[in-house]
Design a protein around this motif. Sequence first.
Motif, short mmCIF file in Angstrom:
data_model
loop_
_atom_site.label_atom_id
_atom_site.label_comp_id
_atom_site.label_asym_id
_atom_site.label_seq_id
_atom_site.Cartn_x
_atom_site.Cartn_y
_atom_site.Cartn_z
N GLU A 96 60.01 24.68 -3.65
CA GLU A 96 60.47 25.89 -4.33
C GLU A 96 61.29 26.69 -3.33
N ILE A 97 62.54 26.91 -3.66
CA ILE A 97 63.44 27.67 -2.80
C ILE A 97 63.81 28.95 -3.53
N ASP A 98 63.46 30.09 -2.94
CA ASP A 98 63.80 31.39 -3.51
C ASP A 98 65.10 31.89 -2.89
N LEU A 99 66.06 32.26 -3.72
CA LEU A 99 67.24 32.98 -3.26
C LEU A 99 66.92 34.46 -3.43
N CYS A 100 66.85 35.18 -2.33
CA CYS A 100 66.42 36.58 -2.33
C CYS A 100 67.56 37.47 -1.83
N ASN A 101 67.47 38.73 -2.17
CA ASN A 101 68.39 39.68 -1.55
C ASN A 101 67.71 41.02 -1.36
N SER A 102 68.20 41.71 -0.38
CA SER A 102 67.81 43.08 -0.09
C SER A 102 69.12 43.83 0.13
N GLY A 103 69.54 44.56 -0.88
CA GLY A 103 70.87 45.17 -0.83
C GLY A 103 71.91 44.07 -0.85
N ASP A 104 72.81 44.09 0.12
CA ASP A 104 73.86 43.07 0.21
C ASP A 104 73.47 41.90 1.11
N PHE A 105 72.25 41.88 1.60
CA PHE A 105 71.77 40.83 2.50
C PHE A 105 71.03 39.77 1.68
N TYR A 106 71.50 38.52 1.74
CA TYR A 106 70.89 37.42 1.01
C TYR A 106 70.14 36.51 1.98
N PHE A 107 69.01 35.98 1.51
CA PHE A 107 68.22 35.09 2.35
C PHE A 107 67.39 34.16 1.47
#
Length: 157
Positions: A96-107
């Motif tokens: 399971e791979i989560d594409l996450c973001n916090s504001g404009d920062f993706y991880f």
Amino acid sequence: MNTHQKTNTATGSAQEEATVRYTAKTHTSGGRRGGVSSSDDGRLDVKFSAPGVPGTGTNPEQLFAAGWSACFISAMGVVARRMKVTLPTDVAVDAEIDLCNSGDFYFLRARLNVSVPGLEREVAQAIVDATHGETCAYSNATRDNVEVTVNVVEYTR
């Protein structure tokens, strides 16, 4: 870079000379929304669509999950042979791979749920720990960059 250069000078760790075993070559255009990617040998030919939107393509996170899973299972075989353990043929990894973001920062965040039917849990755990800690190229590439949880699970499919 030639095959005799050290490949991880940032860590400052002593490394043996590396041998390149394979180089994957792809050409991608258009990105995750309607893009395409193909390999130089013609074995890969995919269309992309963004996660959660209509479309017939895959997305980079699915490809990453599939690649990591396949690499992990192969690396488990290396570890099992080293430990003189016969790895069951029905080993499976649900990634399971989560594409996450916090504001404009993706991880990314990842969970690898590893099923090793027929092996004692302690043996399976030792193989999985050594695979993730030392042997799997994807695990090594993501170390300290991606939050990863690795679980030994009962096969439930």
